[in-house]
Motif scaffolding. Structure first.
Motif, PDB file in Angstrom:
ATOM      1  N   LEU A 104       0.679  -1.263   0.006  1.00 29.92           N
ATOM      2  CA  LEU A 104      -0.003   0.074  -0.023  1.00 29.92           C
ATOM      3  C   LEU A 104       0.996   1.200   0.088  1.00 29.92           C
ATOM      4  CD1 LEU A 104      -2.678   1.761   0.534  1.00 29.92           C
ATOM      5  CD2 LEU A 104      -2.178   1.166   2.759  1.00 29.92           C
ATOM      6  N   TYR A 105       1.928   1.177   0.826  1.00 38.32           N
ATOM      7  CA  TYR A 105       2.587   2.399   1.107  1.00 38.32           C
ATOM      8  C   TYR A 105       3.691   2.834   0.016  1.00 38.32           C
ATOM      9  CZ  TYR A 105       0.151   2.552   5.568  1.00 38.32           C
ATOM     10  OH  TYR A 105      -0.546   2.678   6.559  1.00 38.32           O
ATOM     11  N   ALA A 106       4.334   1.772  -0.481  1.00 37.52           N
ATOM     12  CA  ALA A 106       5.071   1.736  -1.820  1.00 37.52           C
ATOM     13  C   ALA A 106       4.526   2.306  -2.884  1.00 37.52           C
ATOM     14  CB  ALA A 106       5.642   0.168  -2.050  1.00 37.52           C
ATOM     15  N   GLY A 107       3.244   2.096  -3.196  1.00 35.68           N
ATOM     16  CA  GLY A 107       2.559   2.839  -4.108  1.00 35.68           C
ATOM     17  C   GLY A 107       2.359   4.334  -4.023  1.00 35.68           C
ATOM     18  N   PHE A 108       2.655   4.940  -2.784  1.00 35.47           N
ATOM     19  CA  PHE A 108       2.652   6.250  -2.702  1.00 35.47           C
ATOM     20  C   PHE A 108       4.221   6.780  -2.377  1.00 35.47           C
ATOM     21  CE2 PHE A 108      -1.631   5.176  -1.245  1.00 35.47           C
ATOM     22  CZ  PHE A 108      -2.287   6.199  -1.785  1.00 35.47           C
ATOM     23  N   GLY A 109       4.995   5.880  -2.913  1.00 38.04           N
ATOM     24  CA  GLY A 109       6.608   6.237  -2.712  1.00 38.04           C
ATOM     25  C   GLY A 109       7.323   6.242  -1.497  1.00 38.04           C
ATOM     26  N   PHE A 110       6.765   5.598  -0.620  1.00 37.82           N
ATOM     27  CA  PHE A 110       7.459   5.069   0.695  1.00 37.82           C
ATOM     28  C   PHE A 110       8.376   3.968   0.160  1.00 37.82           C
ATOM     29  CE2 PHE A 110       3.743   7.149   2.459  1.00 37.82           C
ATOM     30  CZ  PHE A 110       4.349   7.867   3.666  1.00 37.82           C
ATOM     31  N   ALA A 111       9.513   3.896   1.027  1.00 36.61           N
ATOM     32  CA  ALA A 111      10.438   2.869   0.790  1.00 36.61           C
ATOM     33  C   ALA A 111      11.424   2.690   2.199  1.00 36.61           C
ATOM     34  CB  ALA A 111      11.442   3.350  -0.234  1.00 36.61           C
ATOM     35  N   ALA A 112      11.931   1.611   2.163  1.00 36.12           N
ATOM     36  CA  ALA A 112      12.819   1.254   3.221  1.00 36.12           C
ATOM     37  C   ALA A 112      14.000   2.534   3.393  1.00 36.12           C
ATOM     38  CB  ALA A 112      13.861   0.263   3.090  1.00 36.12           C
ATOM     39  N   PRO A 113      14.098   3.024   4.649  1.00 36.86           N
ATOM     40  CA  PRO A 113      14.934   4.178   4.825  1.00 36.86           C
ATOM     41  C   PRO A 113      16.515   3.908   4.036  1.00 36.86           C
ATOM     42  CG  PRO A 113      14.401   3.208   6.902  1.00 36.86           C
ATOM     43  CD  PRO A 113      13.840   2.433   5.881  1.00 36.86           C
ATOM     44  N   ALA A 114      16.720   5.061   3.433  1.00 30.33           N
ATOM     45  CA  ALA A 114      17.925   5.101   2.481  1.00 30.33           C
ATOM     46  C   ALA A 114      18.959   4.828   3.187  1.00 30.33           C
ATOM     47  CB  ALA A 114      17.891   6.682   1.774  1.00 30.33           C
ATOM     48  N   LYS A 115      19.217   5.505   4.370  1.00 26.27           N
ATOM     49  CA  LYS A 115      20.407   5.088   5.232  1.00 26.27           C
ATOM     50  C   LYS A 115      19.876   4.582   6.748  1.00 26.27           C
ATOM     51  CE  LYS A 115      23.149   8.586   3.134  1.00 26.27           C
ATOM     52  NZ  LYS A 115      24.196   9.573   3.169  1.00 26.27           N
ATOM     53  N   PRO A 116      19.410   3.279   6.709  1.00 22.60           N
ATOM     54  CA  PRO A 116      19.065   2.677   8.084  1.00 22.60           C
ATOM     55  C   PRO A 116      19.744   2.951   9.286  1.00 22.60           C
ATOM     56  CG  PRO A 116      19.252   1.116   6.228  1.00 22.60           C
ATOM     57  CD  PRO A 116      19.508   2.371   5.754  1.00 22.60           C
ATOM     58  N   GLU A 117      21.329   2.905   8.806  1.00 22.96           N
ATOM     59  CA  GLU A 117      22.368   3.052   9.872  1.00 22.96           C
ATOM     60  C   GLU A 117      22.150   4.559  10.509  1.00 22.96           C
ATOM     61  OE1 GLU A 117      24.188   4.512   6.031  1.00 22.96           O
ATOM     62  OE2 GLU A 117      22.973   3.028   6.703  1.00 22.96           O
ATOM     63  N   MET A 118      21.526   5.197   9.960  1.00 21.59           N
ATOM     64  CA  MET A 118      21.546   6.648  10.733  1.00 21.59           C
ATOM     65  C   MET A 118      20.209   6.511  11.878  1.00 21.59           C
ATOM     66  SD  MET A 118      22.407   9.059   7.876  1.00 21.59           S
ATOM     67  CE  MET A 118      21.901  10.643   8.542  1.00 21.59           C
ATOM     68  N   LEU A 119      19.391   5.715  11.322  1.00 24.50           N
ATOM     69  CA  LEU A 119      18.088   5.720  12.438  1.00 24.50           C
ATOM     70  C   LEU A 119      18.359   4.787  13.754  1.00 24.50           C
ATOM     71  CD1 LEU A 119      15.309   4.918   9.569  1.00 24.50           C
ATOM     72  CD2 LEU A 119      16.064   7.252  10.460  1.00 24.50           C
ATOM     73  N   MET A 120      17.630   5.638  14.571  1.00 22.73           N
ATOM     74  CA  MET A 120      17.669   4.846  15.944  1.00 22.73           C
ATOM     75  C   MET A 120      16.134   4.864  16.524  1.00 22.73           C
ATOM     76  SD  MET A 120      21.317   6.260  17.698  1.00 22.73           S
ATOM     77  CE  MET A 120      21.194   5.068  19.072  1.00 22.73           C
ATOM     78  N   GLU A 121      15.960   3.780  17.437  1.00 27.89           N
ATOM     79  CA  GLU A 121      14.546   4.062  18.244  1.00 27.89           C
ATOM     80  C   GLU A 121      14.844   3.830  19.524  1.00 27.89           C
ATOM     81  OE1 GLU A 121      11.513   1.567  16.750  1.00 27.89           O
ATOM     82  OE2 GLU A 121      12.819  -0.125  17.143  1.00 27.89           O
ATOM     83  N   ARG A 122      13.988   4.232  20.444  1.00 27.45           N
ATOM     84  CA  ARG A 122      13.732   3.809  21.840  1.00 27.45           C
ATOM     85  C   ARG A 122      12.321   3.159  22.079  1.00 27.45           C
ATOM     86  NH1 ARG A 122      14.282   7.463  26.985  1.00 27.45           N
ATOM     87  NH2 ARG A 122      13.561   6.303  28.492  1.00 27.45           N
ATOM     88  N   LEU A 123      12.174   1.899  22.067  1.00 27.29           N
ATOM     89  CA  LEU A 123      11.005   1.280  21.824  1.00 27.29           C
ATOM     90  C   LEU A 123      10.867   0.550  23.232  1.00 27.29           C
ATOM     91  CD1 LEU A 123       8.612   0.000  20.257  1.00 27.29           C
ATOM     92  CD2 LEU A 123      10.166  -1.808  19.545  1.00 27.29           C
ATOM     93  N   ASP A 124       9.571   0.646  23.776  1.00 26.77           N
ATOM     94  CA  ASP A 124       8.962   0.011  24.655  1.00 26.77           C
ATOM     95  C   ASP A 124       7.857  -0.795  24.612  1.00 26.77           C
ATOM     96  OD1 ASP A 124       8.123  -0.791  27.308  1.00 26.77           O
ATOM     97  OD2 ASP A 124       8.553   0.952  28.339  1.00 26.77           O
ATOM     98  N   PRO A 125       7.623  -1.845  23.985  1.00 26.01           N
ATOM     99  CA  PRO A 125       6.676  -2.351  23.413  1.00 26.01           C
ATOM    100  C   PRO A 125       5.607  -2.993  24.433  1.00 26.01           C
ATOM    101  CG  PRO A 125       8.391  -4.059  23.209  1.00 26.01           C
ATOM    102  CD  PRO A 125       9.007  -2.806  23.896  1.00 26.01           C
ATOM    103  N   ASP A 126       6.085  -2.973  25.570  1.00 26.64           N
ATOM    104  CA  ASP A 126       5.018  -3.506  26.650  1.00 26.64           C
ATOM    105  C   ASP A 126       4.630  -2.418  27.602  1.00 26.64           C
ATOM    106  OD1 ASP A 126       5.420  -6.135  25.982  1.00 26.64           O
ATOM    107  OD2 ASP A 126       7.179  -6.259  26.977  1.00 26.64           O
ATOM    108  N   ILE A 127       4.598  -1.215  27.165  1.00 24.73           N
ATOM    109  CA  ILE A 127       4.411   0.036  27.962  1.00 24.73           C
ATOM    110  C   ILE A 127       2.827   0.132  28.472  1.00 24.73           C
ATOM    111  CG2 ILE A 127       3.863   1.537  26.218  1.00 24.73           C
ATOM    112  CD1 ILE A 127       5.454   3.710  27.988  1.00 24.73           C
ATOM    113  N   TYR A 128       1.842  -0.317  27.500  1.00 18.97           N
ATOM    114  CA  TYR A 128       0.529  -0.121  28.036  1.00 18.97           C
ATOM    115  C   TYR A 128       0.323  -1.614  29.075  1.00 18.97           C
ATOM    116  CZ  TYR A 128       0.792   2.842  24.169  1.00 18.97           C
ATOM    117  OH  TYR A 128       1.004   3.719  22.975  1.00 18.97           O
ATOM    118  N   SER A 129       0.918  -2.496  29.073  1.00 15.99           N
ATOM    119  CA  SER A 129       0.541  -3.448  30.098  1.00 15.99           C
ATOM    120  C   SER A 129       1.051  -3.084  31.372  1.00 15.99           C
ATOM    121  CB  SER A 129       1.034  -4.773  29.610  1.00 15.99           C
ATOM    122  OG  SER A 129       2.598  -4.805  29.380  1.00 15.99           O
ATOM    123  N   ARG A 130       1.965  -2.246  31.533  1.00 13.70           N
ATOM    124  CA  ARG A 130       2.886  -1.956  32.641  1.00 13.70           C
ATOM    125  C   ARG A 130       2.085  -0.760  33.229  1.00 13.70           C
ATOM    126  NH1 ARG A 130       7.170  -2.527  29.855  1.00 13.70           N
ATOM    127  NH2 ARG A 130       7.907  -0.183  30.236  1.00 13.70           N
TER     128      ARG A 130
END
Length: 146
Positions: A115-141
């Motif tokens: 769906l999104y590729a049809g609108f020009g979205f793609a994997a990040p050009a430089k994924p090594e530059m991206l970082m995240e801070r993820l807490d997938p269980d935050i709502y259960s705590r």
């Protein structure tokens, strides 16, 4: 033939009960408290998709309105999928005047890459530059009022 989807950015039209009920069962926001959904809506540019007066789709963009945006919480209710409503919703998001000229618009998806590729979205050009801070269980705590 499918009924045309009416798309609106009017917050007072949003069915927050529906949005919360749907999001709280998704893989990306399971268990999200209603108060968090309300705060997310308040801090975002929101798009409701409607058939008549009934909301059947939703998307929101977190943005500074100048350089960056993050497309989030995109959904079409299961009984209305396959009618092109997701495509119409994303097209409306991308055409919104407040989102023109952004340097970067990002999103995360587990299963809607085509769906999104049809609108020009793609994997990040430089994924090594991206970082995240993820807490997938935050709502259960956290408390339901969070």
């Amino acid at each position: 033939m499918s009924q045309a989807l009416r798309i609106s950015t009017e917050r007072d039209e949003l069915d927050v009960d529906l949005i919360h009920a749907f999001l709280s069962e998704t893989y990306w926001a399971r268990g999200i408290p209603r108060a968090v959904v309300e705060r997310a809506i308040a801090g975002s540019l929101c798009f409701g998709g409607y058939l008549g007066d009934r909301q059947v789709a939703f998307a929101r963009v977190i943005t500074d309105g100048a350089t960056f945006g993050y497309l989030s919480d995109v959904f079409v209710l299961p009984e209305h999928r396959g009618c092109g409503y997701a495509r119409a919703l994303v097209a409306a998001v991308l055409a919104h005047p407040d989102l023109q000229g952004l340097r970067r618009l990002m999103l995360a998806t587990r299963d809607a890459h085509a769906l999104y590729a049809g609108f020009g979205f793609a994997a990040p050009a430089k994924p090594e530059m991206l970082m995240e801070r993820l807490d997938p269980d935050i709502y259960s705590r956290t408390s339901p009022e969070s």
